[in-house]
Design a protein around this motif. Structure first.
Motif, PDB file in Angstrom:
ATOM      1  N   ARG A   1      41.401  43.148  37.948  1.00  0.00           N
ATOM      2  CA  ARG A   1      42.415  42.695  36.717  1.00  0.00           C
ATOM      3  C   ARG A   1      41.504  41.913  36.113  1.00  0.00           C
ATOM      4  O   ARG A   1      40.869  40.980  36.508  1.00  0.00           O
ATOM      5  N   PRO A   2      41.674  41.742  34.781  1.00  0.00           N
ATOM      6  CA  PRO A   2      40.988  40.740  33.827  1.00  0.00           C
ATOM      7  C   PRO A   2      41.705  39.445  34.206  1.00  0.00           C
ATOM      8  O   PRO A   2      42.534  39.104  34.701  1.00  0.00           O
ATOM      9  N   PRO A   3      40.702  38.291  33.873  1.00  0.00           N
ATOM     10  CA  PRO A   3      41.039  37.179  34.171  1.00  0.00           C
ATOM     11  C   PRO A   3      42.725  36.754  33.459  1.00  0.00           C
ATOM     12  O   PRO A   3      42.673  37.215  32.405  1.00  0.00           O
ATOM     13  N   GLN A   4      43.222  36.153  34.186  1.00  0.00           N
ATOM     14  CA  GLN A   4      44.723  35.658  33.950  1.00  0.00           C
ATOM     15  C   GLN A   4      44.651  34.910  32.265  1.00  0.00           C
ATOM     16  O   GLN A   4      43.714  34.161  32.016  1.00  0.00           O
ATOM     17  N   GLY A   5      45.403  35.209  31.411  1.00  0.00           N
ATOM     18  CA  GLY A   5      45.711  34.562  30.300  1.00  0.00           C
ATOM     19  C   GLY A   5      44.771  35.377  29.079  1.00  0.00           C
ATOM     20  O   GLY A   5      44.759  34.872  28.030  1.00  0.00           O
ATOM     21  N   SER A   6      44.056  36.410  29.551  1.00  0.00           N
ATOM     22  CA  SER A   6      43.268  37.053  28.677  1.00  0.00           C
ATOM     23  C   SER A   6      44.086  38.168  27.805  1.00  0.00           C
ATOM     24  O   SER A   6      45.086  38.272  28.162  1.00  0.00           O
ATOM     25  N   LYS A   7      43.462  38.566  26.738  1.00  0.00           N
ATOM     26  CA  LYS A   7      43.995  39.636  25.968  1.00  0.00           C
ATOM     27  C   LYS A   7      44.003  40.892  26.845  1.00  0.00           C
ATOM     28  O   LYS A   7      43.443  40.929  27.761  1.00  0.00           O
ATOM     29  N   THR A   8      44.616  42.124  26.213  1.00  0.00           N
ATOM     30  CA  THR A   8      44.252  43.281  26.793  1.00  0.00           C
ATOM     31  C   THR A   8      42.745  43.551  26.846  1.00  0.00           C
ATOM     32  O   THR A   8      42.229  43.527  26.066  1.00  0.00           O
ATOM     33  N   GLN A   9      42.296  43.747  27.995  1.00  0.00           N
ATOM     34  CA  GLN A   9      40.930  44.002  28.202  1.00  0.00           C
ATOM     35  C   GLN A   9      40.614  45.196  29.184  1.00  0.00           C
ATOM     36  O   GLN A   9      41.253  45.679  29.689  1.00  0.00           O
ATOM     37  N   LEU A  10      39.327  45.600  28.972  1.00  0.00           N
ATOM     38  CA  LEU A  10      38.757  46.705  29.424  1.00  0.00           C
ATOM     39  C   LEU A  10      37.403  46.189  30.262  1.00  0.00           C
ATOM     40  O   LEU A  10      36.742  45.557  29.851  1.00  0.00           O
ATOM     41  N   ARG A  11      37.379  47.037  31.593  1.00  0.00           N
ATOM     42  CA  ARG A  11      36.284  46.595  32.406  1.00  0.00           C
ATOM     43  C   ARG A  11      35.023  47.439  32.008  1.00  0.00           C
ATOM     44  O   ARG A  11      35.049  48.657  31.929  1.00  0.00           O
ATOM     45  N   VAL A  12      33.937  46.971  32.003  1.00  0.00           N
ATOM     46  CA  VAL A  12      32.972  47.609  31.408  1.00  0.00           C
ATOM     47  C   VAL A  12      31.582  47.707  32.486  1.00  0.00           C
ATOM     48  O   VAL A  12      30.703  48.466  32.344  1.00  0.00           O
ATOM     49  N   GLY A  13      31.770  46.803  33.445  1.00  0.00           N
ATOM     50  CA  GLY A  13      30.667  46.655  34.480  1.00  0.00           C
ATOM     51  C   GLY A  13      31.066  45.825  35.503  1.00  0.00           C
ATOM     52  O   GLY A  13      31.734  44.782  35.547  1.00  0.00           O
ATOM     53  N   ARG A  14      29.837  45.713  36.494  1.00  0.00           N
ATOM     54  CA  ARG A  14      30.000  44.795  37.850  1.00  0.00           C
ATOM     55  C   ARG A  14      28.658  44.524  38.040  1.00  0.00           C
ATOM     56  O   ARG A  14      27.702  45.395  38.109  1.00  0.00           O
ATOM     57  N   LEU A  15      28.408  43.375  38.556  1.00  0.00           N
ATOM     58  CA  LEU A  15      27.122  42.783  38.694  1.00  0.00           C
ATOM     59  C   LEU A  15      26.905  43.009  40.103  1.00  0.00           C
ATOM     60  O   LEU A  15      27.665  42.297  40.990  1.00  0.00           O
ATOM     61  N   VAL A  16      26.004  44.066  40.606  1.00  0.00           N
ATOM     62  CA  VAL A  16      25.961  44.289  42.135  1.00  0.00           C
ATOM     63  C   VAL A  16      24.921  43.627  42.981  1.00  0.00           C
ATOM     64  O   VAL A  16      24.963  43.477  43.993  1.00  0.00           O
ATOM     65  N   LYS A  17      23.731  43.428  42.189  1.00  0.00           N
ATOM     66  CA  LYS A  17      22.500  42.646  42.881  1.00  0.00           C
ATOM     67  C   LYS A  17      21.704  41.880  42.136  1.00  0.00           C
ATOM     68  O   LYS A  17      21.463  42.613  41.231  1.00  0.00           O
ATOM     69  N   ALA A  18      20.973  40.696  42.522  1.00  0.00           N
ATOM     70  CA  ALA A  18      19.925  40.103  41.799  1.00  0.00           C
ATOM     71  C   ALA A  18      18.901  41.180  41.904  1.00  0.00           C
ATOM     72  O   ALA A  18      18.576  41.563  42.843  1.00  0.00           O
TER      73      ALA A  18
ATOM     74  N   VAL B   1      26.666  37.697  41.540  1.00  0.00           N
ATOM     75  CA  VAL B   1      26.777  38.972  42.175  1.00  0.00           C
ATOM     76  C   VAL B   1      28.325  39.243  42.593  1.00  0.00           C
ATOM     77  O   VAL B   1      28.943  38.406  42.972  1.00  0.00           O
ATOM     78  N   ARG B   2      28.685  40.618  42.380  1.00  0.00           N
ATOM     79  CA  ARG B   2      30.145  40.900  42.258  1.00  0.00           C
ATOM     80  C   ARG B   2      31.009  40.441  41.329  1.00  0.00           C
ATOM     81  O   ARG B   2      32.161  40.819  41.399  1.00  0.00           O
ATOM     82  N   ALA B   3      30.570  39.772  40.220  1.00  0.00           N
ATOM     83  CA  ALA B   3      31.240  39.502  39.119  1.00  0.00           C
ATOM     84  C   ALA B   3      31.506  40.822  38.380  1.00  0.00           C
ATOM     85  O   ALA B   3      30.715  41.703  38.247  1.00  0.00           O
ATOM     86  N   ILE B   4      32.948  40.772  37.633  1.00  0.00           N
ATOM     87  CA  ILE B   4      33.180  42.004  36.842  1.00  0.00           C
ATOM     88  C   ILE B   4      33.131  41.517  35.471  1.00  0.00           C
ATOM     89  O   ILE B   4      33.884  40.531  35.154  1.00  0.00           O
ATOM     90  N   LEU B   5      32.712  42.416  34.722  1.00  0.00           N
ATOM     91  CA  LEU B   5      32.561  42.122  33.109  1.00  0.00           C
ATOM     92  C   LEU B   5      33.633  42.882  32.403  1.00  0.00           C
ATOM     93  O   LEU B   5      33.993  44.010  32.531  1.00  0.00           O
ATOM     94  N   TRP B   6      34.345  42.028  31.618  1.00  0.00           N
ATOM     95  CA  TRP B   6      35.370  42.688  30.654  1.00  0.00           C
ATOM     96  C   TRP B   6      35.163  42.346  29.207  1.00  0.00           C
ATOM     97  O   TRP B   6      34.365  41.305  28.946  1.00  0.00           O
ATOM     98  N   ILE B   7      35.766  43.182  28.228  1.00  0.00           N
ATOM     99  CA  ILE B   7      35.770  42.992  26.924  1.00  0.00           C
ATOM    100  C   ILE B   7      37.248  43.121  26.365  1.00  0.00           C
ATOM    101  O   ILE B   7      37.992  43.551  27.147  1.00  0.00           O
ATOM    102  N   ASP B   8      37.673  42.627  25.110  1.00  0.00           N
ATOM    103  CA  ASP B   8      38.707  42.783  24.465  1.00  0.00           C
ATOM    104  C   ASP B   8      38.771  44.065  24.037  1.00  0.00           C
ATOM    105  O   ASP B   8      37.741  44.593  23.573  1.00  0.00           O
ATOM    106  N   GLU B   9      39.999  44.779  24.265  1.00  0.00           N
ATOM    107  CA  GLU B   9      39.986  46.131  23.909  1.00  0.00           C
ATOM    108  C   GLU B   9      39.900  46.212  22.425  1.00  0.00           C
ATOM    109  O   GLU B   9      39.252  47.241  21.877  1.00  0.00           O
ATOM    110  N   SER B  10      40.267  45.190  21.727  1.00  0.00           N
ATOM    111  CA  SER B  10      40.144  45.331  20.067  1.00  0.00           C
ATOM    112  C   SER B  10      38.569  45.120  19.632  1.00  0.00           C
ATOM    113  O   SER B  10      38.520  45.649  18.575  1.00  0.00           O
ATOM    114  N   GLY B  11      37.775  44.686  20.720  1.00  0.00           N
ATOM    115  CA  GLY B  11      36.449  44.576  20.131  1.00  0.00           C
ATOM    116  C   GLY B  11      35.551  45.999  20.647  1.00  0.00           C
ATOM    117  O   GLY B  11      34.511  46.038  20.565  1.00  0.00           O
TER     118      GLY B  11
END
Length: 206
Positions: A11-28, A98-108
């Motif tokens: 799920r995108p961070p609370q309070g964010s706009k409509t967002q899309l998940r584009v990646g996850r940071l898996v390992k240093a 590590v394990r952070a999920i990356l999101w972008i605004d759908e409008s972007g």
């Protein structure tokens, strides 16, 4: 391009706009702050350009909670996507992400032609020769190409390469996707089309 809409526990961070998940940071990776990525977009070179900024999904206890993450450099290392980010200068800092999920605004997201998000494709009817033969149930992202998981009318699931030669038309308005699959992709070939060598091998095993 195919970015991923929220599914499951992602799920995108609370309070964010409509967002899309584009990646996850898996390992240093290495000692200079690089991180290996798990990609949820089929255009990583276009998405992770220097200066691109993402919203982070991290635990509240993380020092990165509530902060954006900006790309400094993106590269491929032994076929693995690796990124450097502003403010991440060493391995210790990278491990905090590590394990952070990356999101972008759908409008972007990109408006380029022939670009769709997963949530736009899932649920579309699959049409061959004018007849509905199944429905898209998910999109699998592989390094070489994307695959459309199609549930056929007999409940079998097949994977269809999402390439122009096999999927010539996507009509979101009509809720359908046209396919021109090669023989044997959506159905089993007749037994008389089995290659002789394969038939001989089967006979020998008997």
């Amino acid at each position: 391009m195919t970015d991923v809409a929220p599914t499951g526990d992602a799920r995108p961070p609370q309070g964010s706009k409509t967002q899309l998940r584009v990646g996850r940071l898996v390992k240093a990776h290495g000692l200079k702050g690089a991180l290996k990525l798990e990609l949820y977009t089929d255009d990583p070179d276009g998405r992770f350009v220097p200066g691109a900024t993402f919203t982070l999904q991290v635990p509240e206890s993380s020092p990165w909670h509530g902060k954006p993450l900006t790309v400094r450099e993106f590269r491929w290392m032994n076929s693995h996507p690796v990124a450097f980010f502003e403010g991440v200068e060493d391995r210790t800092a990278a491990e905090e992400l590590v394990r952070a999920i990356l999101w972008i605004d759908e409008s972007g997201a990109s408006d380029e032609e022939d670009a769709w998000y997963d949530h736009q494709l899932v649920g579309l009817d699959v049409v061959r020769d004018g007849d509905v033969v199944g429905k898209i149930v998910r999109v699998d992202h592989l390094p070489a190409q994307d695959l459309l998981a199609v549930r056929l009318s007999d409940e079998r699931e097949v994977l269809v390469p999402f390439v122009k030669a096999i999927v010539p038309e996507v009509d979101l308005t009509a809720g359908r996707l046209t396919v021109t699959p090669p023989a044997g992709l959506l159905e089993d070939l007749p037994s008389d089309e089995v290659e002789p060598a394969a038939a001989d091998a089967a006979t020998e095993r008997d």
